[in-house]
Write an enzyme that holds these catalytic residues in place. Structure first.
Site, PDB file in Angstrom:
ATOM      1  N   ASP A 138      16.772 -49.164   7.207  1.00 30.95           N
ATOM      2  CA  ASP A 138      15.627 -48.618   6.814  1.00 30.95           C
ATOM      3  C   ASP A 138      15.055 -48.823   5.546  1.00 30.95           C
ATOM      4  OD1 ASP A 138      13.820 -46.371   8.297  1.00 30.95           O
ATOM      5  OD2 ASP A 138      14.080 -45.886   6.119  1.00 30.95           O
ATOM      6  N   ASP A 187      13.913 -48.420  19.202  1.00 30.46           N
ATOM      7  CA  ASP A 187      13.595 -47.836  17.865  1.00 30.46           C
ATOM      8  C   ASP A 187      12.204 -47.196  17.757  1.00 30.46           C
ATOM      9  OD1 ASP A 187      12.829 -47.081  15.238  1.00 30.46           O
ATOM     10  OD2 ASP A 187      14.465 -48.611  14.528  1.00 30.46           O
ATOM     11  N   HIS A 196      16.789 -45.622  16.272  1.00 25.48           N
ATOM     12  CA  HIS A 196      16.610 -45.874  14.771  1.00 25.48           C
ATOM     13  C   HIS A 196      17.576 -45.699  14.113  1.00 25.48           C
ATOM     14  CE1 HIS A 196      14.553 -47.090  11.126  1.00 25.48           C
ATOM     15  NE2 HIS A 196      14.792 -45.922  10.527  1.00 25.48           N
TER      16      HIS A 196
END
EC number: 3.1.1.-
Length: 390
Positions: free
Chosen positions: A213, A339, A367
């Site tokens: 991320d 995701d 995710h």
């Protein structure tokens, strides 16, 4: 940092299991004695199998709960901003690298139950190969926005089980790091726990960086500063930026395509509504749909009590990345195909803008693949670790 996408819009002010029962076999008056015995035997077999399945699931749930509890215990009783996990090296992989301009792709598509076992003893490194012969056996795991070192607990256990050294870092204001998140004014301040570790590495020692991320922007910053200390960089559903680009720039490209993120975002204005936000938070009631749509409920519960806000200033900062430093580190990207926070289209856009050496695809991963697909993620990390030096 699933919540990086929350920056797309202008800031706003402030089963239960049913009991298993044996099938009842109806035996007619004309049934023979052997038929009755056969039905009774089949019922006993079904009952025994059901009990075994229940015991396996119960043991699996207990194993995950104990692992999560261990992470929380370390958070409450440990010191510092990282969680080191060392083990002696005894095995390695063989492998070869691929050319950067070919963008090869790999998929992980093994069959599995709804919940991955936490540990599988030496599934991938039991080939009599020495870890000491790898370029490095040391992984440094860098979490995304709102997460902390705690999110890697399954990955830590699996890598350590296979003999790797693992360091999971709490970035500034994350996990058990005590810095006030609203006071973080730069990316360098946010990633200091990571750069401190790299700076202290002995000369000649390298690590494999894994950034999830917003952790992708963080490892990119570190790659520019310490290219000689990084063997490989793995971007896991992560922000992979180009020179002069900020994380906000990249994620704003798909601003209109994530209604769920816009609903979840909460801007924090510590310095007053007339000034820019200082941090971003997420609506806890939307976490499962946004970040953990494929993850076990136990991990969603762990995240809901562990996640913290992400500082706003580092998201705005444009990176300065050079070919000589950042560009000299071998990069790999792992896509997460289910995701909802960073959609595959956005991941593909980053890949096309700055092609890595190889792209992997995690089928069925949300995710948080360290929760939803820990074994498949582990296998890919081992595959990357075994790639020979260029």
């Amino acid at each position: 940092m699933g919540n990086l996408c929350s920056l797309f819009t202008p800031p706003k002010p402030v089963k239960k299991r049913k009991p298993i029962t044996k099938r009842q076999s109806s035996i007619g008056a004309s049934s023979s004695g052997s038929g009755l015995n056969s039905n009774r035997w089949n019922n006993r077999v079904r009952s025994s199998s059901s009990r075994r399945d229940n015991k396996f699931e119960d043991a699996l749930i207990q194993e995950h709960a104990l692992a999560a509890a261990a992470v929380l215990f370390r958070q409450q009783n440990g010191g510092g901003g990282s969680l080191p996990f060392d083990r002696s090296a005894s095995q390695r992989y063989q492998g070869s690298c691929s050319k950067k301009n070919q963008l090869p792709r790999s998929s992980s598509s093994r069959s599995r139950s709804s919940t991955d076992p936490l540990l599988q003893p030496h599934q991938f490194l039991n080939q009599g190969i020495k870890l000491d012969d790898l370029e490095t056996n040391h992984f440094v795991l860098v979490h995304g926005g709102s997460f902390g070192a705690w999110c890697w607990y399954k990955t830590i256990a699996l890598l350590e089980e296979d003999g790797f050294k693992v360091t999971a870092i709490d970035l500034a204001g994350c996990g058990i790091n005590s810095i006030n998140i609203n006071g973080i004014a730069s990316l360098s301040q946010y990633v200091k726990p990571l750069t401190d570790i790299l700076e202290k590495l002995p000369i000649g020692e390298k690590v494999i960086l894994v950034g999830h991320d917003f952790g992708g922007a963080c490892i990119s910053y570190a790659m520019e500063l310490f290219p000689s200390k990084i063997s490989k960089a793995v971007f896991l559903a992560a922000a992979m930026l180009t020179n002069g680009q900020s994380t906000l720039d990249m994620f704003s490209l798909k601003a209109g395509q994530n209604d769920l993120m816009r609903k979840a975002q909460i801007f924090i204005y510590t310095n007053g509504n007339e000034n820019p936000p200082t941090a971003i938070d997420l609506d806890k009631s939307l976490l499962k749909d946004l970040l953990f749509n494929q993850s076990p409920s136990k991990d969603v519960a762990l995240a809901s009590v562990s996640m913290r806000s992400i500082p706003f200033a580092p998201v705005l900062e444009k990176l300065s990345l050079s070919d000589a430093n950042y560009g000299s580190v071998r990069r790999y990207y792992i896509e997460t195909l289910e995701d909802n926070a960073i959609p595959v289209t956005l991941q593909e856009n980053m890949i096309n803008s700055s092609p890595p050496e190889k792209v992997y695809r995690l089928k069925g991963a949300d995710h948080a693949p360290f929760f939803s697909k820990p074994q498949a993620l582990h296998k890919l990390l081992l595959e990357i670790a075994r790639i020979s030096p260029a």
